[in-house]
Design a protein around this motif. Structure first.
Motif, PDB file in Angstrom:
ATOM      1  N   ASP A 167       0.694  -1.091   0.035  1.00 24.00           N
ATOM      2  CA  ASP A 167       0.011   0.250  -0.017  1.00 24.00           C
ATOM      3  C   ASP A 167       0.924   1.482   0.152  1.00 24.00           C
ATOM      4  O   ASP A 167       2.017   1.162   0.680  1.00 24.00           O
ATOM      5  CB  ASP A 167      -0.700   0.022   1.172  1.00 24.00           C
ATOM      6  N   PRO A 168       0.635   2.163  -0.732  1.00 29.11           N
ATOM      7  CA  PRO A 168       1.436   3.356  -0.865  1.00 29.11           C
ATOM      8  C   PRO A 168       1.334   4.318   0.432  1.00 29.11           C
ATOM      9  O   PRO A 168       2.108   5.081   0.635  1.00 29.11           O
ATOM     10  CB  PRO A 168       0.727   4.284  -1.838  1.00 29.11           C
ATOM     11  N   GLY A 169       0.356   4.080   1.193  1.00 24.17           N
ATOM     12  CA  GLY A 169       0.317   4.593   2.523  1.00 24.17           C
ATOM     13  C   GLY A 169       0.563   3.678   3.740  1.00 24.17           C
ATOM     14  O   GLY A 169       1.274   2.875   4.004  1.00 24.17           O
ATOM     15  N   ASP A 170      -0.604   3.581   4.686  1.00 24.62           N
ATOM     16  CA  ASP A 170      -0.500   2.551   5.935  1.00 24.62           C
ATOM     17  C   ASP A 170      -0.972   1.532   5.493  1.00 24.62           C
ATOM     18  O   ASP A 170      -1.978   1.093   4.639  1.00 24.62           O
ATOM     19  CB  ASP A 170      -1.414   3.282   7.027  1.00 24.62           C
ATOM     20  N   GLY A 171      -0.342   0.186   6.064  1.00 25.66           N
ATOM     21  CA  GLY A 171      -0.985  -1.010   5.620  1.00 25.66           C
ATOM     22  C   GLY A 171      -2.274  -1.463   6.552  1.00 25.66           C
ATOM     23  O   GLY A 171      -2.499  -0.795   7.559  1.00 25.66           O
ATOM     24  N   ASP A 172      -2.868  -2.277   5.913  1.00 18.48           N
ATOM     25  CA  ASP A 172      -4.123  -2.802   6.450  1.00 18.48           C
ATOM     26  C   ASP A 172      -3.783  -4.105   6.749  1.00 18.48           C
ATOM     27  O   ASP A 172      -3.828  -5.281   5.922  1.00 18.48           O
ATOM     28  CB  ASP A 172      -5.408  -2.625   5.393  1.00 18.48           C
ATOM     29  N   PRO A 173      -3.856  -4.509   8.079  1.00 17.24           N
ATOM     30  CA  PRO A 173      -3.674  -5.885   8.445  1.00 17.24           C
ATOM     31  C   PRO A 173      -4.683  -7.034   8.331  1.00 17.24           C
ATOM     32  O   PRO A 173      -4.539  -8.128   8.338  1.00 17.24           O
ATOM     33  CB  PRO A 173      -3.530  -5.820  10.069  1.00 17.24           C
ATOM     34  N   THR A 174      -6.036  -6.615   7.513  1.00 19.91           N
ATOM     35  CA  THR A 174      -6.898  -7.354   7.328  1.00 19.91           C
ATOM     36  C   THR A 174      -6.914  -7.677   5.666  1.00 19.91           C
ATOM     37  O   THR A 174      -7.812  -8.383   5.227  1.00 19.91           O
ATOM     38  CB  THR A 174      -8.245  -6.716   7.783  1.00 19.91           C
ATOM     39  N   ALA A 175      -5.930  -7.036   4.841  1.00 21.87           N
ATOM     40  CA  ALA A 175      -6.224  -7.018   3.395  1.00 21.87           C
ATOM     41  C   ALA A 175      -4.897  -7.999   3.028  1.00 21.87           C
ATOM     42  O   ALA A 175      -4.033  -8.321   3.577  1.00 21.87           O
ATOM     43  CB  ALA A 175      -5.900  -5.656   2.826  1.00 21.87           C
ATOM     44  N   VAL A 176      -5.232  -8.316   1.843  1.00 17.50           N
ATOM     45  CA  VAL A 176      -4.356  -9.040   1.072  1.00 17.50           C
ATOM     46  C   VAL A 176      -3.567  -8.093   0.192  1.00 17.50           C
ATOM     47  O   VAL A 176      -2.403  -7.747   0.198  1.00 17.50           O
ATOM     48  CB  VAL A 176      -4.845 -10.075   0.037  1.00 17.50           C
ATOM     49  N   ALA A 177      -4.039  -7.258  -0.734  1.00 22.12           N
ATOM     50  CA  ALA A 177      -3.386  -6.270  -1.398  1.00 22.12           C
ATOM     51  C   ALA A 177      -3.144  -5.075  -0.770  1.00 22.12           C
ATOM     52  O   ALA A 177      -4.464  -4.482  -0.295  1.00 22.12           O
ATOM     53  CB  ALA A 177      -4.110  -5.950  -2.676  1.00 22.12           C
ATOM     54  N   GLY A 178      -2.009  -4.727   0.125  1.00 17.08           N
ATOM     55  CA  GLY A 178      -2.008  -3.569   0.872  1.00 17.08           C
ATOM     56  C   GLY A 178      -2.022  -4.006   2.361  1.00 17.08           C
ATOM     57  O   GLY A 178      -2.181  -3.117   3.372  1.00 17.08           O
ATOM     58  N   ARG A 179      -1.376  -5.285   2.483  1.00 19.08           N
ATOM     59  CA  ARG A 179      -1.017  -5.568   3.917  1.00 19.08           C
ATOM     60  C   ARG A 179      -0.156  -4.918   4.624  1.00 19.08           C
ATOM     61  O   ARG A 179      -0.077  -4.451   5.727  1.00 19.08           O
ATOM     62  CB  ARG A 179      -1.068  -7.034   3.913  1.00 19.08           C
ATOM     63  N   ALA A 180       0.942  -4.839   3.718  1.00 20.21           N
ATOM     64  CA  ALA A 180       2.160  -3.946   4.029  1.00 20.21           C
ATOM     65  C   ALA A 180       1.987  -2.562   3.761  1.00 20.21           C
ATOM     66  O   ALA A 180       1.619  -2.387   2.544  1.00 20.21           O
ATOM     67  CB  ALA A 180       3.352  -4.551   3.402  1.00 20.21           C
ATOM     68  N   GLY A 181       2.606  -1.646   4.363  1.00 18.28           N
ATOM     69  CA  GLY A 181       2.319  -0.176   4.121  1.00 18.28           C
ATOM     70  C   GLY A 181       3.589   0.584   3.754  1.00 18.28           C
ATOM     71  O   GLY A 181       4.318   0.297   4.545  1.00 18.28           O
ATOM     72  N   LEU A 182       3.902   1.269   2.690  1.00 17.96           N
ATOM     73  CA  LEU A 182       5.152   2.064   2.538  1.00 17.96           C
ATOM     74  C   LEU A 182       5.188   3.096   3.623  1.00 17.96           C
ATOM     75  O   LEU A 182       6.438   3.369   3.901  1.00 17.96           O
ATOM     76  CB  LEU A 182       5.085   2.706   0.968  1.00 17.96           C
ATOM     77  N   ALA A 183       4.370   3.833   3.915  1.00 20.74           N
ATOM     78  CA  ALA A 183       4.234   4.702   5.121  1.00 20.74           C
ATOM     79  C   ALA A 183       4.538   4.354   6.284  1.00 20.74           C
ATOM     80  O   ALA A 183       5.648   4.818   6.946  1.00 20.74           O
ATOM     81  CB  ALA A 183       3.041   5.516   5.079  1.00 20.74           C
ATOM     82  N   ASP A 184       4.519   2.994   6.671  1.00 26.47           N
ATOM     83  CA  ASP A 184       4.861   2.438   7.879  1.00 26.47           C
ATOM     84  C   ASP A 184       6.336   2.185   7.961  1.00 26.47           C
ATOM     85  O   ASP A 184       7.080   2.355   8.803  1.00 26.47           O
ATOM     86  CB  ASP A 184       3.853   1.227   8.023  1.00 26.47           C
ATOM     87  N   LEU A 185       6.835   1.718   6.601  1.00 27.65           N
ATOM     88  CA  LEU A 185       8.157   1.398   6.526  1.00 27.65           C
ATOM     89  C   LEU A 185       8.972   2.933   6.433  1.00 27.65           C
ATOM     90  O   LEU A 185      10.075   2.809   7.234  1.00 27.65           O
ATOM     91  CB  LEU A 185       8.421   0.900   5.114  1.00 27.65           C
ATOM     92  N   ALA A 186       8.413   3.705   6.052  1.00 29.10           N
ATOM     93  CA  ALA A 186       8.955   5.176   6.227  1.00 29.10           C
ATOM     94  C   ALA A 186       8.909   5.667   7.461  1.00 29.10           C
ATOM     95  O   ALA A 186      10.159   6.415   7.858  1.00 29.10           O
ATOM     96  CB  ALA A 186       8.461   6.117   5.115  1.00 29.10           C
ATOM     97  N   ASP A 187       8.177   5.393   8.317  1.00 22.36           N
ATOM     98  CA  ASP A 187       8.208   5.921   9.768  1.00 22.36           C
ATOM     99  C   ASP A 187       9.303   5.162  10.511  1.00 22.36           C
ATOM    100  O   ASP A 187       9.810   5.807  11.394  1.00 22.36           O
ATOM    101  CB  ASP A 187       6.794   5.419  10.365  1.00 22.36           C
TER     102      ASP A 187
END
Length: 497
Positions: A167-187
């Motif tokens: 995900d280009p923003g925050d990840g969604d722990p309930t999703a498949v597409a977008g489980r990991a979030g790029l914004a979380d990595l940047a934080d």
């Protein structure tokens, strides 16, 4: 007053009596003594990004819900099934077709018309890919994207780890597409850099994991522009997936790196440059020649310090999503890294699309399935050079329902439901009415010009789970689809022992 008291007494008696009847389930009402039925004995994948279609109920379908994967009823008899299919197989669109029906519980062949003839499988190739990939990953295994400290204190390295659904923003722990979030990595990375007193960095990208060409030479030239498939790479954003009539970026790795750099800038970390070691000539967006191995391996530092990391959804749920969406790019990405992981150290034969295809056939063979005559030159089924048999597809389906291969089983549960979801949402409807298989068949479609396919499972009128495969050559797409739908519906309505 006596009349009022008598009337109230009569009403009370009637109410208590009706409640008793309601509890006994003898009259309509909400009260009951019946226990809540247990959930069906089926393995449930993680929540998908697409809407999860519930099992159909009498309120949403004229048919009963898709039953459990094992029933006590007997399978149809071969003579009974042949009689039920006699009219369907004479349809002009099925004049040149391979058709197989088998009992999912015993594996017994109930109907076979040309099942050993090799034909173009189109997107049903993904069933074989799911069987192969399922052996390379543990049931709950995920893909890691991380940022490491580089060779200098002011250099950080974004390491591609196979996740193309970030995900280009925050990840969604309930999703498949977008489980990991790029914004979380940047934080995480920005915090670690600030703790070190580093506010200016150079961002490099390590693309050494599962390298390979971005597209196959056997695919149509217009496939990428039409959004049929995107660039096969080990890093990408969920928001940039290829969709029909929506092309994906030619350089998903560069796009992800640029988005990550922007997120760091927003967090007070200045990114002076984004470097792509060994990038193809022409800068970001340039595409290596088909058949090449893409960017060469980078040079990670020994025992690098990890500044941040994010985890994808389990691979098995990604496979299920790939089948639900018939996502060619995601299928190729998962297959390439599975082959890469399985290859001996230093061996790169599996890097090309044909090498991955050969690896898939080999892996399916190790499951005890006969693969003689099968040829795959990609993992998604976009190539017309792929050849398999309907019998082989049903072998994989029977294997997937035996309970011994959890990754494959979850992937099969991602197959669209007839008349309800995915590529089957608009099918199994005739003259505005649902056909017999609507709501109780799950299947993978396959469509190329002059080659149409359908393979999956269906619960028949006796509650028995059957698997089927149909490969059609030469017929136009719409007549072929209608004929295959009629074939599956005839199987569903059979119940003929």
């Amino acid at each position: 007053m006596k009349r009022l008291t008598a009337a109230l007494t009569v009403c009370g008696v009637l109410a208590v009596g009706y409640a008793g009847l309601d509890t006994a389930d003898l009259v309509p009402g909400v009260l009951t003594t019946r226990p809540v039925p247990p959930p069906p004995p089926t393995e449930t994948p993680g929540t998908r990004t697409l809407p999860v279609v519930p099992q159909p109920t009498p309120s949403t379908s004229i048919r009963m819900p898709l039953g459990s994967l094992a029933g006590d009823s007997a399978a149809p008899s071969p003579p009974g099934l042949r009689a039920a299919l006699a009219g369907v197989i004479r349809m002009p669109a099925l004049a040149d077709a391979s058709l197989v029906v088998r009992d999912a519980q015993s594996g017994a062949v109930l109907f076979d018309q040309g099942g050993s003839t090799t034909r173009i499988p189109a997107s049903t190739t993904k069933l074989l890919t799911a069987a192969a990939v399922g052996q390379a990953f543990a049931p709950d295994e995920t893909l890691t994207t991380e940022v490491r400290l580089g060779g200098r204190a002011d250099e950080i390295v974004l390491v591609a780890g196979g996740d193309s659904l970030i995900d280009p923003g925050d990840g969604d722990p309930t999703a498949v597409a977008g489980r990991a979030g790029l914004a979380d990595l940047a934080d995480q990375v920005a915090r670690a850099l600030r703790d070190d007193g580093t506010l200016r960095v150079t961002l490099s990208v390590d693309e050494s994991y599962a390298p390979g060409p971005p597209r196959a030479a056997t695919w149509g030239e217009s496939f990428q522009a039409l959004g049929i498939v995107g660039t096969v790479a080990m890093l990408g954003l969920s928001s940039e997936r290829a969709e029909l009539d929506k092309a994906a970026p030619l350089d998903p790795v560069g796009s992800t790196a640029a988005a990550f750099a922007a997120l760091l800038e927003d967090r007070g970390i200045q990114v002076t440059a984004v470097e792509r070691p060994g990038q193809a000539p022409g800068g970001p967006g340039a595409r290596p020649t088909p058949g090449s191995t893409g960017p060469p391996t980078g040079t990670p530092t020994p025992d690098p310090r990890v500044l941040g990391s994010i985890e994808s959804a389990p691979v098995r749920d990604q496979l299920a999503l790939a089948l639900t969406d018939s996502d060619n790019t995601l299928t190729e990405i998962l297959a390439r890294q599975a082959a890469f992981r399985a290859a001996p150290a230093g061996e790169s034969a599996a890097a090309g699309f044909d090498g991955v295809g050969a690896w898939i056939i080999d892996q399916v063979a190790t499951l005890g399935i006969e693969t003689r005559g099968a040829t795959l030159v990609d993992a998604s089924g976009l190539s017309r050079e792929n050849l398999v048999t309907a019998r082989l597809l049903t072998d994989v389906l029977v294997l997937g329902y035996d309970g011994q291969h959890p990754v494959l089983r979850t992937a099969l549960e991602g197959m669209p439901i007839a008349g309800l979801s995915g590529t089957l949402a608009g099918r199994f409807i005739a003259d505005g009415e649902p056909e017999a298989a609507a709501g109780r068949a799950r299947a993978k479609t396959g469509t190329l010009t002059g080659a149409n396919a359908l393979a999956g499972s269906v619960v028949d009128d006796d509650g028995r789970l059957l698997v089927f495969a149909g490969l059609v050559s030469g017929a136009p797409t719409e007549p072929a689809r209608s004929a295959l739908d009629a074939f599956v519906s005839a199987v569903a309505a059979c119940g003929c022992r």
